[in-house]
Design an enzyme around this catalytic site. Structure first.
Site, mmCIF file in Angstrom:
data_model
loop_
_atom_site.group_PDB
_atom_site.id
_atom_site.type_symbol
_atom_site.label_atom_id
_atom_site.label_comp_id
_atom_site.label_asym_id
_atom_site.label_seq_id
_atom_site.Cartn_x
_atom_site.Cartn_y
_atom_site.Cartn_z
ATOM 1 N N ARG A 117 0.823 -1.229 0.000
ATOM 2 C CA ARG A 117 0.000 0.000 0.000
ATOM 3 C C ARG A 117 0.846 1.264 0.000
ATOM 4 N NH1 ARG A 117 -2.350 -3.412 3.569
ATOM 5 N NH2 ARG A 117 -4.200 -4.447 2.753
ATOM 6 N N LYS A 139 3.410 11.682 -10.644
ATOM 7 C CA LYS A 139 2.479 10.911 -11.479
ATOM 8 C C LYS A 139 3.134 9.591 -11.845
ATOM 9 C CE LYS A 139 -0.203 14.156 -14.220
ATOM 10 N NZ LYS A 139 -0.681 14.272 -15.606
ATOM 11 N N GLU A 181 10.536 19.004 -24.421
ATOM 12 C CA GLU A 181 9.981 19.441 -23.125
ATOM 13 C C GLU A 181 10.722 20.682 -22.630
ATOM 14 O OE1 GLU A 181 7.233 18.218 -22.035
ATOM 15 O OE2 GLU A 181 7.175 16.422 -23.287
ATOM 16 N N LYS A 224 8.820 23.045 -13.178
ATOM 17 C CA LYS A 224 7.882 21.949 -12.921
ATOM 18 C C LYS A 224 7.501 21.917 -11.434
ATOM 19 C CE LYS A 224 6.120 17.518 -13.678
ATOM 20 N NZ LYS A 224 5.977 16.357 -14.493
ATOM 21 N N GLU A 234 -3.457 17.551 -9.683
ATOM 22 C CA GLU A 234 -4.098 17.934 -10.951
ATOM 23 C C GLU A 234 -5.577 18.224 -10.758
ATOM 24 O OE1 GLU A 234 -3.665 15.051 -14.190
ATOM 25 O OE2 GLU A 234 -2.617 16.605 -15.293
ATOM 26 N N ARG A 239 -1.987 22.650 -13.308
ATOM 27 C CA ARG A 239 -1.061 21.685 -13.889
ATOM 28 C C ARG A 239 -1.257 21.519 -15.398
ATOM 29 N NH1 ARG A 239 1.237 16.910 -9.959
ATOM 30 N NH2 ARG A 239 2.383 15.850 -11.571
ATOM 31 N N ASN A 243 0.868 20.599 -20.027
ATOM 32 C CA ASN A 243 0.450 19.967 -21.288
ATOM 33 C C ASN A 243 0.523 20.931 -22.465
ATOM 34 O OD1 ASN A 243 -0.104 17.356 -20.378
ATOM 35 N ND2 ASN A 243 -2.034 18.057 -19.495
ATOM 36 N N HIS A 246 0.911 19.785 -26.055
ATOM 37 C CA HIS A 246 0.761 18.331 -26.074
ATOM 38 C C HIS A 246 -0.507 17.823 -26.763
ATOM 39 C CE1 HIS A 246 4.252 18.481 -23.560
ATOM 40 N NE2 HIS A 246 4.279 17.164 -23.417
ATOM 41 N N HIS A 250 0.224 14.742 -29.180
ATOM 42 C CA HIS A 250 -0.264 13.363 -29.045
ATOM 43 C C HIS A 250 -0.931 12.904 -30.333
ATOM 44 C CE1 HIS A 250 -0.298 13.968 -24.425
ATOM 45 N NE2 HIS A 250 0.833 13.423 -24.821
ATOM 46 N N HIS A 262 8.489 11.962 -29.729
ATOM 47 C CA HIS A 262 7.669 12.775 -28.824
ATOM 48 C C HIS A 262 8.152 14.235 -28.786
ATOM 49 C CE1 HIS A 262 5.153 13.742 -25.407
ATOM 50 N NE2 HIS A 262 6.209 14.183 -24.752
HETATM 51 N N1 LIG Z 1 5.019 10.661 -14.927
HETATM 52 C C1 LIG Z 1 5.060 11.757 -15.665
HETATM 53 O O1 LIG Z 1 4.752 12.859 -15.202
HETATM 54 C C2 LIG Z 1 5.517 11.662 -17.078
HETATM 55 C C3 LIG Z 1 5.816 12.828 -17.809
HETATM 56 C C4 LIG Z 1 6.298 12.698 -19.106
HETATM 57 C C5 LIG Z 1 6.460 11.435 -19.662
HETATM 58 N N2 LIG Z 1 6.155 10.322 -18.941
HETATM 59 C C6 LIG Z 1 6.339 8.976 -19.504
HETATM 60 O O2 LIG Z 1 7.724 8.791 -19.753
HETATM 61 C C7 LIG Z 1 7.869 7.818 -20.779
HETATM 62 C C8 LIG Z 1 8.952 8.259 -21.743
HETATM 63 O O3 LIG Z 1 10.150 8.405 -21.014
HETATM 64 P P1 LIG Z 1 11.565 8.489 -21.753
HETATM 65 O O4 LIG Z 1 11.473 9.458 -22.864
HETATM 66 O O5 LIG Z 1 12.565 8.701 -20.678
HETATM 67 O O6 LIG Z 1 11.704 7.073 -22.463
HETATM 68 P P2 LIG Z 1 12.300 5.653 -21.996
HETATM 69 O O7 LIG Z 1 12.182 5.466 -20.543
HETATM 70 O O8 LIG Z 1 11.671 4.633 -22.879
HETATM 71 O O9 LIG Z 1 13.848 5.786 -22.371
HETATM 72 C C9 LIG Z 1 14.225 5.919 -23.718
HETATM 73 C C10 LIG Z 1 15.297 4.889 -24.115
HETATM 74 O O10 LIG Z 1 16.554 5.303 -23.595
HETATM 75 C C11 LIG Z 1 17.161 4.255 -22.857
HETATM 76 N N3 LIG Z 1 17.960 4.931 -21.834
HETATM 77 C C12 LIG Z 1 17.523 5.534 -20.714
HETATM 78 N N4 LIG Z 1 18.530 6.138 -20.085
HETATM 79 C C13 LIG Z 1 19.644 5.910 -20.798
HETATM 80 C C14 LIG Z 1 20.995 6.298 -20.669
HETATM 81 N N5 LIG Z 1 21.394 7.108 -19.684
HETATM 82 N N6 LIG Z 1 21.879 5.855 -21.600
HETATM 83 C C15 LIG Z 1 21.467 5.098 -22.643
HETATM 84 N N7 LIG Z 1 20.190 4.719 -22.836
HETATM 85 C C16 LIG Z 1 19.296 5.122 -21.921
HETATM 86 C C17 LIG Z 1 16.008 3.419 -22.369
HETATM 87 O O11 LIG Z 1 16.421 2.106 -22.087
HETATM 88 C C18 LIG Z 1 15.068 3.499 -23.561
HETATM 89 O O12 LIG Z 1 15.445 2.571 -24.544
HETATM 90 C C19 LIG Z 1 6.516 7.646 -21.429
HETATM 91 O O13 LIG Z 1 5.978 6.400 -21.074
HETATM 92 C C20 LIG Z 1 5.684 8.768 -20.833
HETATM 93 O O14 LIG Z 1 4.322 8.418 -20.692
HETATM 94 C C21 LIG Z 1 5.702 10.418 -17.671
#
Ligand SMILES: NC(=O)c1ccc[n+]([C@@H]2O[C@H](COP(=O)([O-])OP(=O)(O)OC[C@H]3O[C@@H](n4cnc5c(N)ncnc54)[C@H](O)[C@@H]3O)[C@@H](O)[C@H]2O)c1
Length: 359
Positions: A117, A139, A181, A224, A234, A239, A243, A246, A250, A262
């Protein structure tokens, strides 16, 4: 940077910040690191002190690997992680470290939110996108076949450690994702510091100079943090500013079959939003010009690929989960960046044409 939610937490940003991990997990008896194999291998030498330190304190650390890509952000992954936590004997007072990009952060964060939990999670982002966005704000989510991020919860981390040296091994396409971003923050009313850093250090940032990235990431996180603190769950609409750009982004990702990254989609979405706000007489032409200049400066696109049509984009945007039936956009205006419902279709058409959408 401190995120002023209840309880507040710190985001430690900088070259070598992973060295602070031991101090951040404190005297927790046991810690499980969730990562992906390649990310963990790339960061292993930066974790030596942490991994060795937990043994010296008489505690243990486990490392659990999960898959890569959006398909790995699943309920099945959460079950596997929680079962690993149980096998490791992780108790409620222990902690999880999420070492990776947003996929690891969102999945491990959600597992931490529901295991026993709720156990503490320290986010250790290793992509630019996760450092400036995903790791901060609490999030967490996983995907369903029916849609992205459909199941999740708010679970603020105990701390965030953004070690900018981990970005050395990040593939260029992923780095560009984060820059989309970064552009968003630079163009928000709270983002003057981010914009100033881009003006003075753009070349160093694009060359991934550690000192320049440290300044940039810290400034983005500060924006942020301010927005999250104003609306932790949110609920107030504040918040929504996160977006910015975005809604179209999307839709572009969906209609292009994810051939647009993205960050590129967000860049085009920001130009579209500025243009739409201008068409609605919410902002002057200077805002559109400034938006284009910031995005050009980061080497990101300002127009869509040739084969994208207005009809397909509008259809996807109408399905956007943030829309309340019609079309909702996050737009700049006299009161800052805020949600705007159902602008006239003629203004949307003008803005779509401005980013190169035909007909
Ligand atoms: N929680 C939130 O507020 C929030 C906000 C924005 C995005 N997201 C989520 O984040 C995700 C996208 O995240 P992302 O862009 O980091 O993608 P990701 O986590 O898929 O990473 C991208 C790629 O880079 C690789 N990688 C990561 N760090 C590395 C490093 N230091 N060296 C070499 N390779 C590395 C990973 O293995 C992956 O293949 C989406 O699922 C999205 O929905 C969440």
């Amino acid at each position: 940077v401190t995120v002023a939610v209840e309880p507040p937490y710190d985001v430690v940003v900088g070259a070598g910040a992973l060295g602070e991990l031991s101090a951040l997990v404190g005297d927790r008896r046991q810690v499980v690191v969730v990562s992906q194999r390649a990310v963990f291998d790339a960061c292993r030498d930066k974790l030596v002190g942490f991994l060795g330190g937990s043994e010296a304190r008489g505690g243990t650390h486990g490392v659990v690997f999960m898959g890569d890509g959006e398909q790995a952000k699943s309920f099945a992954a959460v079950e596997l992680l929680c079962r690993e936590f149980a096998r490791e004997g992780l108790l409620r007072g222990d902690a999880i470290v999420a070492l990776g990009g947003g996929v690891v952060g969102d999945t491990a964060g959600f597992a931490a939110a529901v295991y026993h939990r709720g156990v503490a999670v320290v986010q250790a982002p290793t992509t630019l996108l996760a450092m400036v966005d995903a790791a901060v704000g609490g999030k967490t989510a996983v995907n369903l076949p029916e849609g992205k991020n459909l199941v999740g919860s708010f679970h603020q981390p105990a701390a965030v450690v953004a070690d900018t040296t981990t970005l050395d091994s990040l593939p260029e396409a992923e780095f560009r994702c984060g820059l989309g971003e970064v552009a968003k923050y630079a163009l928000l009313p709270q983002g003057a510091e981010v914009a100033a850093i881009l003006d003075t250090c753009r070349t160093a940032i694009l060359a991934r100079d550690a000192a320049a990235l440290e300044q940039l990431v810290a400034a983005c996180v500060a924006v942020k943090a301010e927005i999250v603190a104003a609306d932790p769950q949110e609920r107030t609409g504040a918040r929504a500013a996160l977006n910015y750009g975005h809604t179209l982004a999307h839709a572009l990702e969906t209609t292009s079959g994810h051939s647009l990254a993205h960050g590129e989609a967000v860049a085009i979405g920001l130009v579209f939003a500025a243009q739409l706000a201008h068409s609605l007489e919410r902002v002057g032409a200077d805002v559109v010009e400034r938006t284009q200049a910031v995005i050009d400066g980061l080497g990101l696109p300002t127009t869509v690929p040739d084969d994208v049509t207005a009809d397909s984009l509008l259809e996807v945007m109408r399905r956007d989960k943030k829309a309340k039936g019609g079309l909702t956009f996050v737009l700049p205006g006299p009161h800052g960046v805020e949600s705007v419902d159902d602008p006239p279709i003629a203004a949307i058409d003008t803005a779509l044409r401005a980013v190169g959408v035909a007909g």
